[in-house]
Write a protein that holds these residues in place. Structure first.
Motif, PDB file in Angstrom:
ATOM      1  N   ASN A   1      -5.805   6.209  -6.286  1.00 28.71           N
ATOM      2  CA  ASN A   1      -6.284   4.727  -7.703  1.00 28.71           C
ATOM      3  C   ASN A   1      -5.163   4.087  -8.260  1.00 28.71           C
ATOM      4  OD1 ASN A   1      -7.934   6.950  -8.682  1.00 28.71           O
ATOM      5  ND2 ASN A   1      -7.128   8.115  -9.709  1.00 28.71           N
ATOM      6  N   GLU A   2      -4.117   3.917  -6.963  1.00 29.70           N
ATOM      7  CA  GLU A   2      -3.055   2.945  -7.333  1.00 29.70           C
ATOM      8  C   GLU A   2      -3.768   1.768  -6.784  1.00 29.70           C
ATOM      9  OE1 GLU A   2      -0.704   2.672  -9.150  1.00 29.70           O
ATOM     10  OE2 GLU A   2      -0.429   5.348  -9.750  1.00 29.70           O
ATOM     11  N   GLY A   3      -4.389   1.228  -6.390  1.00 31.75           N
ATOM     12  CA  GLY A   3      -4.780   0.272  -5.180  1.00 31.75           C
ATOM     13  C   GLY A   3      -5.046  -0.769  -5.851  1.00 31.75           C
ATOM     14  N   THR A   4      -5.144  -1.980  -6.006  1.00 29.91           N
ATOM     15  CA  THR A   4      -6.575  -3.202  -5.790  1.00 29.91           C
ATOM     16  C   THR A   4      -6.839  -3.652  -5.090  1.00 29.91           C
ATOM     17  OG1 THR A   4      -4.198  -4.185  -5.980  1.00 29.91           O
ATOM     18  CG2 THR A   4      -4.671  -3.349  -7.451  1.00 29.91           C
ATOM     19  N   TRP A   5      -8.175  -4.303  -5.146  1.00 29.78           N
ATOM     20  CA  TRP A   5      -8.700  -4.936  -4.808  1.00 29.78           C
ATOM     21  C   TRP A   5      -7.342  -6.100  -3.384  1.00 29.78           C
ATOM     22  CZ3 TRP A   5      -9.676 -10.105  -4.222  1.00 29.78           C
ATOM     23  CH2 TRP A   5      -9.540 -10.806  -5.908  1.00 29.78           C
TER      24      TRP A   5
ATOM     25  N   GLU B   1      -4.672  -8.542   1.387  1.00 33.55           N
ATOM     26  CA  GLU B   1      -3.660  -8.826   2.000  1.00 33.55           C
ATOM     27  C   GLU B   1      -3.766  -7.652   2.652  1.00 33.55           C
ATOM     28  OE1 GLU B   1       0.259  -9.230   2.227  1.00 33.55           O
ATOM     29  OE2 GLU B   1      -0.853  -7.620   1.350  1.00 33.55           O
ATOM     30  N   VAL B   2      -3.404  -6.667   3.130  1.00 36.09           N
ATOM     31  CA  VAL B   2      -2.477  -5.968   3.479  1.00 36.09           C
ATOM     32  C   VAL B   2      -3.612  -5.224   5.088  1.00 36.09           C
ATOM     33  CG1 VAL B   2      -2.301  -3.350   3.751  1.00 36.09           C
ATOM     34  CG2 VAL B   2      -1.643  -4.318   2.030  1.00 36.09           C
TER      35      VAL B   2
ATOM     36  N   SER C   1      -7.486  -0.866   3.906  1.00 39.58           N
ATOM     37  CA  SER C   1      -6.637  -0.641   3.077  1.00 39.58           C
ATOM     38  C   SER C   1      -7.519   0.044   1.774  1.00 39.58           C
ATOM     39  CB  SER C   1      -5.525  -1.440   2.800  1.00 39.58           C
ATOM     40  OG  SER C   1      -4.752  -1.433   1.523  1.00 39.58           O
ATOM     41  N   TYR C   2      -6.183   0.772   1.013  1.00 39.48           N
ATOM     42  CA  TYR C   2      -6.407   1.033  -0.698  1.00 39.48           C
ATOM     43  C   TYR C   2      -6.366  -0.207  -0.793  1.00 39.48           C
ATOM     44  CZ  TYR C   2      -8.044   5.677   0.348  1.00 39.48           C
ATOM     45  OH  TYR C   2      -8.402   6.944   1.126  1.00 39.48           O
ATOM     46  N   GLY C   3      -4.628  -0.755  -0.874  1.00 41.22           N
ATOM     47  CA  GLY C   3      -4.045  -1.901  -1.421  1.00 41.22           C
ATOM     48  C   GLY C   3      -3.095  -1.078  -2.859  1.00 41.22           C
ATOM     49  N   ALA C   4      -2.600   0.412  -2.321  1.00 42.56           N
ATOM     50  CA  ALA C   4      -1.689   0.596  -3.166  1.00 42.56           C
ATOM     51  C   ALA C   4      -0.303   0.002  -2.880  1.00 42.56           C
ATOM     52  CB  ALA C   4      -1.600   2.216  -3.171  1.00 42.56           C
ATOM     53  N   SER C   5       0.629  -0.370  -3.290  1.00 42.01           N
ATOM     54  CA  SER C   5       2.040  -0.904  -3.255  1.00 42.01           C
ATOM     55  C   SER C   5       2.384   0.620  -2.756  1.00 42.01           C
ATOM     56  CB  SER C   5       3.105  -1.091  -4.105  1.00 42.01           C
ATOM     57  OG  SER C   5       3.183   0.133  -5.654  1.00 42.01           O
ATOM     58  N   VAL C   6       4.155   0.393  -2.127  1.00 38.74           N
ATOM     59  CA  VAL C   6       4.506   0.863  -1.157  1.00 38.74           C
ATOM     60  C   VAL C   6       5.484   1.718  -2.434  1.00 38.74           C
ATOM     61  CG1 VAL C   6       6.785   1.173   0.239  1.00 38.74           C
ATOM     62  CG2 VAL C   6       5.135  -0.865   0.727  1.00 38.74           C
ATOM     63  N   GLY C   7       6.033   1.429  -3.427  1.00 44.94           N
ATOM     64  CA  GLY C   7       6.257   1.708  -4.376  1.00 44.94           C
ATOM     65  C   GLY C   7       5.424   2.858  -5.007  1.00 44.94           C
ATOM     66  N   ALA C   8       4.268   2.825  -4.867  1.00 44.69           N
ATOM     67  CA  ALA C   8       3.192   3.880  -5.456  1.00 44.69           C
ATOM     68  C   ALA C   8       2.632   5.215  -4.496  1.00 44.69           C
ATOM     69  CB  ALA C   8       1.924   2.934  -6.197  1.00 44.69           C
ATOM     70  N   VAL C   9       3.053   4.197  -3.004  1.00 41.30           N
ATOM     71  CA  VAL C   9       2.779   5.316  -1.874  1.00 41.30           C
ATOM     72  C   VAL C   9       4.156   6.807  -2.611  1.00 41.30           C
ATOM     73  CG1 VAL C   9       2.843   5.955   0.558  1.00 41.30           C
ATOM     74  CG2 VAL C   9       0.988   3.950  -0.442  1.00 41.30           C
ATOM     75  N   ARG C  10       5.181   6.325  -2.255  1.00 44.74           N
ATOM     76  CA  ARG C  10       7.376   6.293  -2.119  1.00 44.74           C
ATOM     77  C   ARG C  10       6.517   7.826  -3.199  1.00 44.74           C
ATOM     78  NH1 ARG C  10       9.847   5.673   1.352  1.00 44.74           N
ATOM     79  NH2 ARG C  10      10.230   3.676   2.714  1.00 44.74           N
TER      80      ARG C  10
END
Length: 180
Positions: A21-25, A30-31, A41-50
């Protein structure tokens, strides 16, 4: 293989859904181009994963050693049959292990070795080694430390370049003579 308990399944589902849900296309593209097409990749940021791992830790407080290692393995694996492993799920496994490194034992080096072999990107291997392997080693003494030392020594001779990288990185971080 023993079935994963319900708390681990629930935690894995929570983490997977939240990170998706935190990801972007555009971040996912890019990932995938950066880490290789072997991982999706789901496209979530490292901050969102943490943040997701932090929230999962609050929601699933009673996960012990076996639960944490099973959850890390579940996140590291494929999200379903025929699907590629997902970068953010693997990153979540690394963050989980970083946050629970005090629970780990020398026998967990085998699992970590498998993660390192299959990671195939420094973005996963380096934090796994620097924070998890080195953190695990720092918490060992006596016979457990000796057994872990045998494993790390074997890594130096391994034909897999990522395992040798992990061994060299571990030696560099843990050898105080290198920091003088």
């Amino acid at each position: 293989m023993t079935p994963v308990n319900q708390a681990v399944q629930d935690a894995a589902g929570f983490i997977d859904t939240t990170v998706q849900n935190e990801g972007t296309w555009y971040r996912a593209e890019e990932v995938e181009s950066r880490v290789g097409r072997a991982l999706s990749s789901y496209g979530a940021s490292v901050g969102a994963v943490r943040g997701t791992i932090r929230d999962a830790g609050r929601k699933f407080k009673d996960l012990g050693h076996d639960d944490v290692t099973a959850l890390a393995s579940q996140l590291w694996g494929r999200p379903g049959p025929g699907r590629r492993p997902v970068y953010e799920r693997r990153l979540a496994a690394v963050v989980l292990l970083q946050s629970r490194v005090a629970l780990l034992r020398h026998s967990d080096l085998t699992r970590l070795e498998g993660f390192i072999r299959s990671a195939r990107t420094a973005e996963l291997v380096d934090p796994l080694v620097a924070d998890v392997v080195v953190g695990l080693l720092a918490g060992l003494d006596g016979t457990e430390r000796q057994r872990a030392g045998v494993v790390i020594a074997r890594w130096h001779q391994d034909p897999d370049e990522w395992i040798r990288h992990a061994a060299a990185m571990t030696a560099e971080i843990t050898d105080p003579r290198r920091h003088t």
